[in-house]
Design a protein around this motif. Structure first.
Motif, PDB file in Angstrom:
ATOM      1  N   CYS A  31       6.317 -12.206 -13.724  1.00 63.85           N
ATOM      2  CA  CYS A  31       7.480 -12.505 -12.889  1.00 63.85           C
ATOM      3  C   CYS A  31       7.318 -11.883 -11.501  1.00 63.85           C
ATOM      4  N   PHE A  32       6.875 -10.639 -11.452  1.00 67.49           N
ATOM      5  CA  PHE A  32       6.656  -9.955 -10.173  1.00 67.49           C
ATOM      6  C   PHE A  32       5.560 -10.646  -9.368  1.00 67.49           C
ATOM      7  N   ASN A  33       4.452 -10.986 -10.035  1.00 66.22           N
ATOM      8  CA  ASN A  33       3.352 -11.661  -9.335  1.00 66.22           C
ATOM      9  C   ASN A  33       3.802 -12.988  -8.749  1.00 66.22           C
ATOM     10  N   ASN A  34       4.587 -13.741  -9.524  1.00 59.66           N
ATOM     11  CA  ASN A  34       5.062 -15.040  -9.065  1.00 59.66           C
ATOM     12  C   ASN A  34       5.990 -14.892  -7.869  1.00 59.66           C
ATOM     13  N   THR A  35       6.784 -13.819  -7.874  1.00 57.15           N
ATOM     14  CA  THR A  35       7.739 -13.594  -6.790  1.00 57.15           C
ATOM     15  C   THR A  35       7.050 -13.137  -5.519  1.00 57.15           C
ATOM     16  N   ILE A  36       6.233 -12.092  -5.640  1.00 55.36           N
ATOM     17  CA  ILE A  36       5.648 -11.474  -4.452  1.00 55.36           C
ATOM     18  C   ILE A  36       4.613 -12.372  -3.796  1.00 55.36           C
ATOM     19  N   SER A  37       4.093 -13.372  -4.529  1.00 49.77           N
ATOM     20  CA  SER A  37       3.096 -14.274  -3.954  1.00 49.77           C
ATOM     21  C   SER A  37       3.710 -15.535  -3.360  1.00 49.77           C
ATOM     22  N   SER A  38       5.044 -15.648  -3.403  1.00 47.22           N
ATOM     23  CA  SER A  38       5.688 -16.803  -2.788  1.00 47.22           C
ATOM     24  C   SER A  38       5.606 -16.685  -1.270  1.00 47.22           C
ATOM     25  N   PRO A  39       5.576 -17.799  -0.534  1.00 49.89           N
ATOM     26  CA  PRO A  39       5.441 -17.731   0.932  1.00 49.89           C
ATOM     27  C   PRO A  39       6.512 -16.875   1.598  1.00 49.89           C
ATOM     28  N   LEU A  40       7.761 -16.949   1.104  1.00 44.01           N
ATOM     29  CA  LEU A  40       8.835 -16.158   1.711  1.00 44.01           C
ATOM     30  C   LEU A  40       8.566 -14.667   1.584  1.00 44.01           C
ATOM     31  N   GLU A 238      -3.079 -28.618  -8.683  1.00 44.37           N
ATOM     32  CA  GLU A 238      -2.174 -27.468  -8.736  1.00 44.37           C
ATOM     33  C   GLU A 238      -2.918 -26.149  -8.904  1.00 44.37           C
ATOM     34  N   HIS A 239      -4.227 -26.229  -9.176  1.00 43.20           N
ATOM     35  CA  HIS A 239      -5.014 -25.002  -9.272  1.00 43.20           C
ATOM     36  C   HIS A 239      -5.351 -24.438  -7.889  1.00 43.20           C
ATOM     37  N   ILE A 240      -5.046 -25.181  -6.829  1.00 48.93           N
ATOM     38  CA  ILE A 240      -5.351 -24.709  -5.474  1.00 48.93           C
ATOM     39  C   ILE A 240      -4.563 -23.437  -5.177  1.00 48.93           C
ATOM     40  N   GLN A 241      -3.253 -23.454  -5.457  1.00 44.20           N
ATOM     41  CA  GLN A 241      -2.416 -22.297  -5.152  1.00 44.20           C
ATOM     42  C   GLN A 241      -2.811 -21.051  -5.947  1.00 44.20           C
ATOM     43  N   PRO A 242      -3.021 -21.157  -7.281  1.00 44.86           N
ATOM     44  CA  PRO A 242      -3.497 -19.963  -7.998  1.00 44.86           C
ATOM     45  C   PRO A 242      -4.843 -19.447  -7.473  1.00 44.86           C
ATOM     46  N   CYS A 243      -5.720 -20.378  -7.087  1.00 47.93           N
ATOM     47  CA  CYS A 243      -7.012 -19.966  -6.528  1.00 47.93           C
ATOM     48  C   CYS A 243      -6.805 -19.199  -5.223  1.00 47.93           C
ATOM     49  N   PHE A 244      -5.914 -19.715  -4.368  1.00 45.45           N
ATOM     50  CA  PHE A 244      -5.605 -19.045  -3.101  1.00 45.45           C
ATOM     51  C   PHE A 244      -4.971 -17.680  -3.353  1.00 45.45           C
ATOM     52  N   ASN A 245      -3.995 -17.630  -4.298  1.00 49.01           N
ATOM     53  CA  ASN A 245      -3.321 -16.368  -4.603  1.00 49.01           C
ATOM     54  C   ASN A 245      -4.318 -15.327  -5.110  1.00 49.01           C
ATOM     55  N   ASN A 246      -5.228 -15.760  -5.966  1.00 47.50           N
ATOM     56  CA  ASN A 246      -6.214 -14.845  -6.528  1.00 47.50           C
ATOM     57  C   ASN A 246      -7.133 -14.294  -5.444  1.00 47.50           C
ATOM     58  N   ALA A 247      -7.443 -15.145  -4.448  1.00 51.89           N
ATOM     59  CA  ALA A 247      -8.333 -14.708  -3.371  1.00 51.89           C
ATOM     60  C   ALA A 247      -7.610 -13.805  -2.372  1.00 51.89           C
ATOM     61  N   ILE A 248      -6.438 -14.256  -1.906  1.00 54.17           N
ATOM     62  CA  ILE A 248      -5.765 -13.549  -0.815  1.00 54.17           C
ATOM     63  C   ILE A 248      -5.179 -12.227  -1.266  1.00 54.17           C
ATOM     64  N   PHE A 249      -4.930 -12.069  -2.577  1.00 55.40           N
ATOM     65  CA  PHE A 249      -4.362 -10.814  -3.063  1.00 55.40           C
ATOM     66  C   PHE A 249      -5.407  -9.881  -3.673  1.00 55.40           C
ATOM     67  N   SER A 250      -6.663 -10.203  -3.474  1.00 54.30           N
ATOM     68  CA  SER A 250      -7.705  -9.274  -3.876  1.00 54.30           C
ATOM     69  C   SER A 250      -7.720  -8.107  -2.887  1.00 54.30           C
ATOM     70  N   PRO A 251      -8.136  -6.918  -3.317  1.00 53.54           N
ATOM     71  CA  PRO A 251      -8.133  -5.752  -2.409  1.00 53.54           C
ATOM     72  C   PRO A 251      -8.888  -5.998  -1.106  1.00 53.54           C
ATOM     73  N   LEU A 252     -10.010  -6.714  -1.170  1.00 55.01           N
ATOM     74  CA  LEU A 252     -10.796  -6.967   0.035  1.00 55.01           C
ATOM     75  C   LEU A 252     -10.017  -7.789   1.045  1.00 55.01           C
ATOM     76  N   TYR A 253      -9.390  -8.898   0.589  1.00 57.59           N
ATOM     77  CA  TYR A 253      -8.679  -9.781   1.509  1.00 57.59           C
ATOM     78  C   TYR A 253      -7.402  -9.139   2.037  1.00 57.59           C
ATOM     79  N   ILE A 254      -6.751  -8.327   1.217  1.00 59.05           N
ATOM     80  CA  ILE A 254      -5.560  -7.617   1.696  1.00 59.05           C
ATOM     81  C   ILE A 254      -5.946  -6.642   2.800  1.00 59.05           C
TER      82      ILE A 254
END
Length: 311
Positions: A31-40, A238-254
């Motif tokens: 639930c937290f992951n889904n919330t914090i990864s939303s565009p808003l 629909e796998h595009i968004q999970p792929c993006f979330n997994n990449a952009i929220f990795s420690p390196l990309y953050i």
């Protein structure tokens, strides 16, 4: 592992309540992951990061978004904790009375021998309901212990409900699940459930709205071609968004994102200050060279301060 699915007994109560609580509270992190990864929420987090840096220092750029993320997590935790507390005080307090008192209702537990000891590792319930002339069964409380997942137990429990509903003459099986429970949704779709309605629940945030699913199984028809092709395309894309979330929220990309934000902000502030002191910069090559020299001096001073701060 020998596994038996049987009806609930009063002696199972403590184990069932513990499994229910643990299984429900596991949804806090998704639930937290889904919330914090939303565009808003991403926008709010980055805005707080920039605001903290502009208001004070690099510490402010970390503290403000960190506090915001902590508040979001606490809210997600409270949603599920409150649900567990309320459920344990109400219908889960009297399982025989709420799930076994009518012939159209039932509550099952999955029992397996773990190290020679019989343990309850899963459960599911169904309640018979009627809407007009239609009778259907509503599936509840599908929970499986972590040690027994990915072993086909979920399929067996849901199939037990489906078989029971067929014996009772029900026309359908209906269930509700939240959009954050991706594994459960995948399991239901694998068994033939389809999304028939999005139910709006004003008491919950928009990312927690429960999709209502109903089981309808039939053979493929030629008239289904366009719908099947559209579903296939949408299901893969629909796998595009999970792929993006997994990449952009990795420690390196953050880290890269935060560094870019801080560098851009620092450069913009220095450029504005320099332009104020050198109005004729656009027409003067010497002014451009002066800006590069100023930036080099500032960077050198910043590097010195950072080095001293770490000693």
């Amino acid at each position: 592992m020998q596994l038996v699915i049987r009806r609930y007994r009063p002696s199972d109560k403590d184990t069932v309540l513990t499994l229910f609580s643990a299984g429900t509270l596991e949804h806090i992190q998704p639930c937290f992951n889904n919330t914090i990864s939303s565009p808003l929420y991403i926008t709010i987090t980055l805005a707080l990061c920039v605001a903290g840096y502009l208001l004070g220092s690099v510490l402010g750029a970390v503290v403000l978004p960190g506090a915001w993320v902590g508040i979001v997590y606490c809210c997600c935790h409270e949603i599920y904790s409150r649900y567990v507390r309320n459920t344990l005080r109400t219908n889960m307090q009297d399982i025989p009375g709420n799930y076994l008192s009518r012939p159209d209702d039932c509550y099952w537990v999955a029992e397996a021998e773990v190290e020679g000891i019989a343990q309850i590792v899963g459960m599911v319930a169904v309640v018979g309901k009627q809407s007009g002339n239609e009778q259907y069964g509503e599936l509840f409380r599908l929970i499986i212990a972590p040690t027994c997942r990915r072993m086909g137990l979920g399929i067996r429990l849901v199939q037990t409900v489906i078989d029971f509903c067929k014996e009772q003459g029900f026309s359908a099986v209906v269930l509700e699940t939240s959009s954050t429970q991706q594994a459960a949704v995948a399991l239901y779709k694998k068994l033939g459930f389809s999304l028939v309605l999005n139910q709006t629940n004003a008491a919950a945030p928009s990312w927690m709205l429960p999709p209502v699913m109903q089981l309808v199984i039939r053979h493929y028809r030629h008239s289904d071609k366009d719908t099947v092709l559209s579903l296939f395309s949408a299901g893969n894309l629909e796998h595009i968004q999970p792929c993006f979330n997994n990449a952009i929220f990795s420690p390196l990309y953050i880290t890269i994102t935060l560094v870019c934000v801080l560098l851009a902000t620092s450069s913009a502030l220095c450029w504005g200050q320099w332009c104020y002191q050198e109005p004729g910069w656009a027409l003067s090559t010497a002014a451009v060279m002066r800006y590069i020299q100023v930036m080099s001096e500032i960077n050198s001073r910043q590097t010195c301060r950072t080095s001293l701060g770490t000693i």
